[in-house]
Design an enzyme around this catalytic site. Structure first.
Site, mmCIF file in Angstrom:
data_model
loop_
_atom_site.group_PDB
_atom_site.id
_atom_site.type_symbol
_atom_site.label_atom_id
_atom_site.label_comp_id
_atom_site.label_asym_id
_atom_site.label_seq_id
_atom_site.Cartn_x
_atom_site.Cartn_y
_atom_site.Cartn_z
ATOM 1 N N PRO A 2 58.561 41.523 26.986
ATOM 2 C CA PRO A 2 59.354 40.367 26.974
ATOM 3 C C PRO A 2 60.513 40.663 26.067
ATOM 4 C CG PRO A 2 57.047 39.579 26.779
ATOM 5 C CD PRO A 2 57.210 41.224 26.322
ATOM 6 N N GLU A 3 61.560 40.280 26.660
ATOM 7 C CA GLU A 3 63.068 40.519 25.941
ATOM 8 C C GLU A 3 63.825 39.138 25.342
ATOM 9 O OE1 GLU A 3 65.773 43.366 27.493
ATOM 10 O OE2 GLU A 3 64.076 44.679 28.221
ATOM 11 N N HIS A 91 41.692 38.168 27.065
ATOM 12 C CA HIS A 91 42.584 38.354 25.916
ATOM 13 C C HIS A 91 43.355 37.421 25.401
ATOM 14 C CE1 HIS A 91 42.321 42.383 27.693
ATOM 15 N NE2 HIS A 91 42.353 42.089 28.824
ATOM 16 N N ARG A 109 47.511 44.104 25.356
ATOM 17 C CA ARG A 109 47.550 44.926 24.610
ATOM 18 C C ARG A 109 47.631 44.875 23.105
ATOM 19 N NH1 ARG A 109 52.261 48.530 27.621
ATOM 20 N NH2 ARG A 109 51.733 47.807 29.864
ATOM 21 N N ARG A 151 78.394 55.570 15.005
ATOM 22 C CA ARG A 151 77.309 56.065 15.705
ATOM 23 C C ARG A 151 77.598 57.213 16.765
ATOM 24 N NH1 ARG A 151 72.819 52.545 14.633
ATOM 25 N NH2 ARG A 151 73.511 50.761 13.073
#
Length: 270
Positions: A2-3, A91, A109, A151
């Protein structure tokens, strides 16, 4: 994973039904997440009222009377608002009951987090060094150019660095760079002022479009009500290796960058 759009969609989905309610009970079934769930959480939270739910980067900040519960969805986590009578599944690791409503954390996970913090946000190690919010007023083209100036890494890796800007993960980095017509492997410090301005605008536009579509559901992500997101149907490049570019028809390419799959159009992103 998920972002930012998925985390913000989750925040909105749980804030409406839960803000202002008082915790009845807490059940921790599996404390072994990315970091151990605090042992005293089941006694700390009951009796406290949920005053507000904020988001910082990909962290959800549930603000109670005496502190903040910091939640992270990790690689596969989700939060659901359910009836307390709904039985837990394999879960489902954390339940917070608010009277007749239940907030349940599912994380197959176990790479997510549930941490208790008392004090200002910037005093917590996970929040202290975060860069600007991409949808906030402090994310500017000039600031982005300064952050990139020294960078030498690829621009895609740079905008996924939370010290440069928070919440831009693998999917939305690829999509934003396509929209800005910038090749993902371009050295970050080589971007010009106009390119930084265009990239800043397209990061914001991509994330806002994803929010409007309810985020992306590729594997595990679901809204707090169990519904999926639909932004994946609008991807320009992500996951479209070998398919024709929606703009020019050239085949989309994939390459590994920073151990992640990166997608781009060799024609549109020269």
């Amino acid at each position: 994973m998920p972002e930012l759009p998925e985390v913000e969609v989750t925040r909105r989905g749980i804030a409406a039904p839960l803000t202002g309610l008082t915790v009845s009970t807490v059940t921790v079934r599996e404390p072994r997440l990315r970091w151990p769930v605090p042992a005293g959480l089941s006694t700390t939270l009951p009796g406290q009222t949920l005053r507000d739910i904020d988001r910082r980067a990909k962290y959800l900040l549930l603000r109670f009377d005496r502190g903040t519960l910091i939640l992270h969805l990790g690689m596969s986590g989700s939060l659901r608002v359910l009836d307390p009578e709904v039985p837990p599944e394999k879960h489902d690791h954390l339940d917070i009951v608010f009277g007749d409503r239940l907030l349940r954390l599912r994380d197959p996970r176990r790479f997510g987090a549930a941490l208790w913090h008392e004090g200002p946000d910037d005093a917590h190690a996970l929040l202290a060094s975060l860069g600007p919010e991409p949808l906030g007023a402090d994310f500017t083209a000039a600031g982005l150019q300064v952050a990139l100036a020294r960078r030498s890494c690829a621009i895609k890796l740079a905008i996924m660095d939370s010290a440069v800007v928070v919440g831009v993960g693998n999917i939305y980095a690829s999509e934003s760079l396509f929209r800005a017509r910038i090749r993902p492997g371009t050295a970050a410090r080589r971007l010009t002022g106009p390119q930084c301005a265009r990239l800043r605008d397209e990061i914001r536009a991509t994330l806002n479009d994803a929010l409007a579509a309810g985020g992306s559901t590729l594997r595990d992500f679901l809204h707090a009500d169990g519904e999926p997101g639909y932004f994946q149907q609008s991807y320009f490049v992500y996951g479209r290796d070998g398919q024709p570019c929606r703009v020019c028809g050239t085949a989309i390419r994939q390459r590994r960058m920073g151990a992640r799959s990166t997608f781009f159009c060799p024609s549109c992103q020269r």
